[in-house]
Design a protein around this motif. Structure first.
Motif, mmCIF file in Angstrom:
data_model
loop_
_atom_site.group_PDB
_atom_site.id
_atom_site.type_symbol
_atom_site.label_atom_id
_atom_site.label_comp_id
_atom_site.label_asym_id
_atom_site.label_seq_id
_atom_site.Cartn_x
_atom_site.Cartn_y
_atom_site.Cartn_z
ATOM 1 N N LYS A 13 -89.595 -37.059 -5.810
ATOM 2 C CA LYS A 13 -90.789 -37.824 -6.468
ATOM 3 C C LYS A 13 -90.685 -38.112 -7.754
ATOM 4 C CE LYS A 13 -95.787 -37.387 -6.168
ATOM 5 N NZ LYS A 13 -96.802 -36.681 -6.049
ATOM 6 N N ARG A 14 -90.138 -37.314 -8.615
ATOM 7 C CA ARG A 14 -90.079 -37.464 -9.958
ATOM 8 C C ARG A 14 -89.124 -38.504 -10.245
ATOM 9 N NH1 ARG A 14 -90.124 -31.648 -10.723
ATOM 10 N NH2 ARG A 14 -88.076 -31.790 -10.636
ATOM 11 N N GLY A 15 -87.952 -38.490 -9.606
ATOM 12 C CA GLY A 15 -86.699 -39.390 -9.777
ATOM 13 C C GLY A 15 -87.126 -40.943 -9.078
ATOM 14 N N PHE A 16 -87.874 -41.053 -8.077
ATOM 15 C CA PHE A 16 -88.336 -42.129 -7.291
ATOM 16 C C PHE A 16 -89.431 -42.881 -8.347
ATOM 17 C CE2 PHE A 16 -90.755 -45.012 -4.581
ATOM 18 C CZ PHE A 16 -89.864 -45.959 -4.361
ATOM 19 N N SER A 17 -90.274 -42.225 -9.060
ATOM 20 C CA SER A 17 -91.054 -42.685 -10.068
ATOM 21 C C SER A 17 -90.422 -43.357 -11.169
ATOM 22 C CB SER A 17 -92.107 -41.604 -10.556
ATOM 23 O OG SER A 17 -92.942 -41.980 -11.527
ATOM 24 N N PHE A 18 -89.478 -42.755 -11.552
ATOM 25 C CA PHE A 18 -88.623 -43.366 -12.814
ATOM 26 C C PHE A 18 -87.944 -44.469 -12.191
ATOM 27 C CE2 PHE A 18 -84.480 -43.888 -14.684
ATOM 28 C CZ PHE A 18 -84.795 -44.173 -16.019
ATOM 29 N N PHE A 19 -87.367 -44.514 -10.961
ATOM 30 C CA PHE A 19 -86.391 -45.528 -10.438
ATOM 31 C C PHE A 19 -87.521 -46.862 -10.355
ATOM 32 C CE2 PHE A 19 -84.737 -48.016 -6.697
ATOM 33 C CZ PHE A 19 -83.517 -47.920 -7.033
ATOM 34 N N LYS A 21 -90.021 -47.622 -11.850
ATOM 35 C CA LYS A 21 -90.431 -48.304 -13.199
ATOM 36 C C LYS A 21 -89.456 -48.919 -13.805
ATOM 37 C CE LYS A 21 -94.074 -44.850 -13.814
ATOM 38 N NZ LYS A 21 -94.581 -43.697 -14.368
ATOM 39 N N SER A 22 -88.339 -48.277 -13.815
ATOM 40 C CA SER A 22 -87.215 -48.991 -14.551
ATOM 41 C C SER A 22 -86.838 -50.216 -13.737
ATOM 42 C CB SER A 22 -86.046 -47.935 -14.620
ATOM 43 O OG SER A 22 -85.815 -47.229 -13.405
ATOM 44 N N ASN A 23 -86.761 -50.206 -12.750
ATOM 45 C CA ASN A 23 -86.248 -51.385 -11.929
ATOM 46 C C ASN A 23 -87.298 -52.632 -12.263
ATOM 47 O OD1 ASN A 23 -83.770 -51.237 -10.799
ATOM 48 N ND2 ASN A 23 -84.676 -49.813 -9.101
ATOM 49 N N LEU A 24 -88.558 -52.236 -12.519
ATOM 50 C CA LEU A 24 -89.438 -53.260 -12.893
ATOM 51 C C LEU A 24 -89.115 -53.649 -14.294
ATOM 52 C CD1 LEU A 24 -91.956 -54.583 -11.826
ATOM 53 C CD2 LEU A 24 -93.342 -52.702 -12.923
ATOM 54 N N ALA A 25 -89.106 -52.818 -15.175
ATOM 55 C CA ALA A 25 -88.536 -53.440 -16.408
ATOM 56 C C ALA A 25 -87.271 -54.153 -16.483
ATOM 57 C CB ALA A 25 -88.244 -51.899 -17.505
ATOM 58 N N LEU A 26 -86.324 -53.824 -15.697
ATOM 59 C CA LEU A 26 -85.096 -54.751 -15.618
ATOM 60 C C LEU A 26 -85.371 -55.767 -15.019
ATOM 61 C CD1 LEU A 26 -81.878 -54.821 -15.824
ATOM 62 C CD2 LEU A 26 -81.840 -53.711 -13.431
ATOM 63 N N LEU A 27 -86.313 -55.999 -13.909
ATOM 64 C CA LEU A 27 -86.654 -57.155 -13.464
ATOM 65 C C LEU A 27 -87.270 -58.115 -14.396
ATOM 66 C CD1 LEU A 27 -86.832 -59.220 -10.764
ATOM 67 C CD2 LEU A 27 -88.913 -57.960 -10.508
ATOM 68 N N VAL A 54 -74.559 -53.169 -14.121
ATOM 69 C CA VAL A 54 -74.291 -52.181 -15.151
ATOM 70 C C VAL A 54 -75.651 -51.294 -15.275
ATOM 71 C CG1 VAL A 54 -73.747 -51.396 -17.295
ATOM 72 C CG2 VAL A 54 -72.384 -53.345 -15.985
ATOM 73 N N TRP A 55 -76.741 -52.205 -15.596
ATOM 74 C CA TRP A 55 -77.988 -51.342 -15.772
ATOM 75 C C TRP A 55 -78.652 -50.642 -14.741
ATOM 76 C CZ3 TRP A 55 -80.058 -49.634 -20.084
ATOM 77 C CH2 TRP A 55 -79.612 -50.379 -21.262
ATOM 78 N N GLU A 56 -78.191 -51.161 -13.325
ATOM 79 C CA GLU A 56 -78.761 -50.711 -12.216
ATOM 80 C C GLU A 56 -77.789 -49.493 -12.105
ATOM 81 O OE1 GLU A 56 -80.994 -49.993 -9.091
ATOM 82 O OE2 GLU A 56 -81.278 -51.881 -10.285
ATOM 83 N N LEU A 58 -76.642 -47.208 -14.339
ATOM 84 C CA LEU A 58 -77.340 -46.474 -15.440
ATOM 85 C C LEU A 58 -78.535 -46.229 -14.762
ATOM 86 C CD1 LEU A 58 -77.171 -45.493 -18.010
ATOM 87 C CD2 LEU A 58 -78.449 -47.193 -19.133
ATOM 88 N N ILE A 59 -79.570 -46.766 -14.310
ATOM 89 C CA ILE A 59 -80.735 -46.365 -13.835
ATOM 90 C C ILE A 59 -80.688 -45.410 -12.482
ATOM 91 C CG2 ILE A 59 -82.589 -47.129 -12.386
ATOM 92 C CD1 ILE A 59 -82.634 -49.757 -14.119
ATOM 93 N N LEU A 60 -79.567 -45.738 -11.834
ATOM 94 C CA LEU A 60 -79.347 -44.535 -10.721
ATOM 95 C C LEU A 60 -78.955 -43.266 -11.227
ATOM 96 C CD1 LEU A 60 -77.509 -47.066 -7.894
ATOM 97 C CD2 LEU A 60 -80.098 -45.681 -7.774
ATOM 98 N N PHE A 61 -78.016 -43.283 -12.252
ATOM 99 C CA PHE A 61 -77.495 -42.125 -12.820
ATOM 100 C C PHE A 61 -78.770 -41.258 -13.415
ATOM 101 C CE2 PHE A 61 -76.007 -39.958 -16.688
ATOM 102 C CZ PHE A 61 -74.973 -38.950 -15.847
ATOM 103 N N LEU A 62 -79.570 -42.225 -14.287
ATOM 104 C CA LEU A 62 -80.747 -41.502 -14.810
ATOM 105 C C LEU A 62 -81.789 -40.972 -13.782
ATOM 106 C CD1 LEU A 62 -81.334 -43.789 -17.811
ATOM 107 C CD2 LEU A 62 -80.480 -41.458 -18.054
ATOM 108 N N CYS A 63 -81.840 -41.810 -12.730
ATOM 109 C CA CYS A 63 -82.741 -41.326 -11.619
ATOM 110 C C CYS A 63 -82.467 -39.926 -11.075
ATOM 111 C CB CYS A 63 -82.859 -42.236 -10.612
ATOM 112 S SG CYS A 63 -83.862 -41.771 -9.156
ATOM 113 N N LEU A 64 -81.248 -39.890 -11.032
ATOM 114 C CA LEU A 64 -80.838 -38.349 -10.259
ATOM 115 C C LEU A 64 -80.889 -37.325 -11.542
ATOM 116 C CD1 LEU A 64 -77.328 -39.323 -8.836
ATOM 117 C CD2 LEU A 64 -79.433 -38.457 -7.700
#
Length: 73
Positions: A13-19, A21-27, A54-56, A58-64
């Protein structure tokens, strides 16, 4: 089962919340780049795709990392 006040060490749940939000910012960032697409050179579109990929990664790594519990003290 865990107690109400106790957090688990790994929470999707914590990881998906970040995922999301960060994908929205990337979009939003990519949409801002595509606003001015008419003034790009012909080689510009693949570079934006590489940037997004590349950013995606990074987002997946930070999500983990975000799934893990914060260390206290």
């Amino acid at each position: 089962m865990t107690a109400k006040g106790e957090q688990r060490k790994f929470s999707l749940k914590r990881g998906f919340s970040f995922f999301w939000k960060s994908n929205l910012a990337l979009l939003i960032a990519i949409l801002f780049l595509y606003i001015n697409q008419s003034s790009w050179s012909k080689e510009g579109a693949p570079l934006i795709l590489i940037l997004a990929l590349v950013w995606e990664v990074l987002i997946l790594f930070l999500c983990l990392i975000g799934c893990l519990k914060k260390q206290e003290g």
